[in-house]
Write an enzyme that holds these catalytic residues in place. Structure first.
Site, PDB file in Angstrom:
ATOM      1  N   ARG A   1      11.533   7.481 -10.772  1.00 11.94           N
ATOM      2  CA  ARG A   1      11.248   7.367  -9.342  1.00 11.94           C
ATOM      3  C   ARG A   1      12.369   7.935  -8.475  1.00 11.94           C
ATOM      4  NH1 ARG A   1       8.043   1.548  -8.682  1.00 11.94           N
ATOM      5  NH2 ARG A   1       5.994   2.388  -9.240  1.00 11.94           N
TER       6      ARG A   1
ATOM      7  N   GLY B   1       1.391   1.546 -14.770  1.00  6.12           N
ATOM      8  CA  GLY B   1       2.619   1.274 -15.511  1.00  6.12           C
ATOM      9  C   GLY B   1       2.517   1.424 -17.020  1.00  6.12           C
TER      10      GLY B   1
ATOM     11  N   LYS C   1      -7.669  -6.952 -19.729  1.00  6.52           N
ATOM     12  CA  LYS C   1      -8.694  -7.798 -19.127  1.00  6.52           C
ATOM     13  C   LYS C   1      -9.710  -7.052 -18.282  1.00  6.52           C
ATOM     14  CE  LYS C   1      -6.055 -12.057 -18.866  1.00  6.52           C
ATOM     15  NZ  LYS C   1      -5.445 -13.011 -17.950  1.00  6.52           N
TER      16      LYS C   1
ATOM     17  N   GLY D   1       0.234  -0.326  -9.052  1.00 10.26           N
ATOM     18  CA  GLY D   1      -0.791  -0.958  -8.213  1.00 10.26           C
ATOM     19  C   GLY D   1      -1.501   0.018  -7.287  1.00 10.26           C
TER      20      GLY D   1
HETATM   21  C1  3PG Z   1       5.615  -0.823  -7.547  1.00  6.38           C
HETATM   22  O1  3PG Z   1       6.629  -1.008  -8.223  1.00  6.38           O
HETATM   23  O2  3PG Z   1       4.475  -0.760  -8.046  1.00  6.38           O
HETATM   24  C2  3PG Z   1       5.770  -0.584  -6.086  1.00  6.38           C
HETATM   25  O3  3PG Z   1       7.094  -0.330  -5.779  1.00  6.38           O
HETATM   26  C3  3PG Z   1       5.227  -1.746  -5.281  1.00  6.38           C
HETATM   27  O4  3PG Z   1       5.967  -2.900  -5.521  1.00  6.38           O
HETATM   28  P1  3PG Z   1       5.339  -4.325  -5.129  1.00  6.38           P
HETATM   29  O5  3PG Z   1       4.230  -4.572  -6.108  1.00  6.38           O
HETATM   30  O6  3PG Z   1       6.457  -5.324  -5.234  1.00  6.38           O
HETATM   31  O7  3PG Z   1       4.801  -4.197  -3.730  1.00  6.38           O
END
Ligand code: 3PG
Ligand code: MG
Length: 398
Positions: free
Chosen positions: A37, A356, A198, A379
């Site tokens: 990142r 991830g 899941k 996310g």
């Molecule tokens: C992540 O690591 O997916 C982003 O930086 C968002 O982080 P957060 O889920 O704590 O908002």
């Protein structure tokens, strides 16, 4: 989608660009363990420096919930970033107020400062207009280069974009282009691979995808739920039995929408999730014992999936096919990843992946560089696959 990019930004010399990056990087014992990142932010930082702008980086780290938590400081990132950039990076102990203002004022044109964790202020996650205003006071233009935080409507990802001339950074632009190529205006046929533990956490995603894709392969623990829903013996495998009805609904919806579902036809089972444990391959429908656990897709399932990729022009991938962290249960994920990457490298498949676990799995297979695009987002990638608007991206549109 219309948004300004850095190519539209003029006369940046001497101006201050507030650049939202995602430096929420994996850290252990105060050191960065994966600098992906940081690296993806370099093109934007360099472009702004070359244009003679001062670069003030805004970022969050972890979830301090509006408190100043020393263990969640961004300071440990500074040296790694300076090294990658090949230029000094200053640090300001606060992201707003006199401290931040003074460090920025002291920068030369092309200078870079990382401001302390925006989530130390309660106004960040609340998207408080006053806090956004305090941020805006520090700069002349806003650049959002944090696609992976764009699912958050926070002050530094959303509010600020409405207060200053706003641009998508280079990484943001690359992410949006790749996502558009995969689900926006993809070359058809499009195949999706969705894995992971899941069904319940990927319900919205599966529902959105069956309406958009020509084929959808389901793997990982969630495939067990689909097998169980069809009356197939899954022994003592991980599954959400209360989701069986939902799984059947998704299968019916896929059929109605003309999306071909690819479920495992053979599986690798073992009684323990241990590296190198004795495993055997069974066919879907074979009787399993109560301590048999399905831990990976079998070779015939992979062969079918590979053939389906051969017959597709675009692939969107989220989630591993098995317990890839524990060999030999990485076999299906690795084989499918290698096949996808080879097709992408040969120019036969647009292969986009994200999330991830998916990124770790592709790295484990050693093929990340050959994929068309691997998102840095977790996310945000999922929410985008669910068809949800991302506030951080929406705020850049005009
Ligand atoms: C992540 O690591 O997916 C982003 O930086 C968002 O982080 P957060 O889920 O704590 O908002
Ligand atoms: Mg996270």
């Amino acid at each position: 989608m219309t948004y300004r990019t850095l190519d539209d930004a003029r006369d940046l010399a001497g101006k201050t660009a507030l650049v939202r990056v995602d430096f929420n990087v994996p850290m252990e014992n105060g050191g960065v363990t994966d600098d992906t990142r940081l690296r993806v932010a370099l093109p934007t930082i360099n472009k702004l420096r070359d244009a003679g702008a001062k670069v003030a980086l805004l970022a969050h780290f972890d979830r301090p919930k509006g408190q100043r938590v020393p263990a969640m400081s961004l300071k440990p990132v500074v040296d790694d970033l300076a090294q990658l950039l090949g230029a000094p990076v200053r640090f300001a102990e606060d992201c707003v107020g006199e401290e931040a203002r003074a460090v920025i004022a002291d920068l030369d044109a092309g200078g870079v400062v990382l401001l302390e964790n925006v989530r130390f202020h309660v106004g960040e996650e609340k998207n408080d207009p006053d806090f956004a205003k305090q941020l805006a006071e520090l700069g002349d233009v806003y650049v959002n280069d944090a696609f992976s935080a764009a699912h958050r409507a926070h002050a530094s990802t959303e509010g600020l974009a409405r207060l200053l001339p706003a641009y998508a950074g280079e990484s943001m632009r690359r992410e949006l282009d790749a996502l558009d190529a995969a689900l926006g205006k993809p070359e058809k046929p499009v195949i999706g691979i969705v894995g992971g533990a899941k069904v319940s956490t990927k319900l919205d995603l599966l529902k959105n995808l069956v309406g958009k894709l020509d084929r959808l392969a389901i793997g990982g623990g969630m495939a067990n739920t689909f097998l169980y829903a069809q009356g197939i013996d899954i022994g003592g495998s991980l599954a959400e039995k209360d989701m069986a009805e939902t799984a059947r609904e998704i299968m019916a919806e896929a059929k109605a929408q003309g999306c071909e579902l690819l479920l495992p036809v053979d599986m690798v089972v073992a009684t323990e999730v241990k590296p190198g444990t004795a495993a055997r391959t069974v066919r879907a429908g074979d009787a399993l014992s109560a301590d048999d656990k399905i831990l990976d897709a079998g070779p015939e399932t992979v062969a079918r999936l590979n053939a389906a990729m051969d017959a597709s022009k675009t692939l969107i991938w989220n989630g591993p096919l098995g317990v890839f962290e524990v060999p030999p249960f990485d076999a299906a994920t690795v084989a499918a990843a290698k096949h996808a990457a080879a097709l992408a490298k040969a120019g036969k498949l647009v292969a986009v992946a994200g999330g991830g676990d998916t990124v770790s799995a592709l790295n484990h297979a050693g093929v990340s560089d050959d994929m068309t695009f691997v998102s840095t987002a977790g996310g945000a990638f999922l929410e985008w696959m669910e068809g949800k608007p991302l506030p951080g991206v929406q705020a850049l549109q005009y």
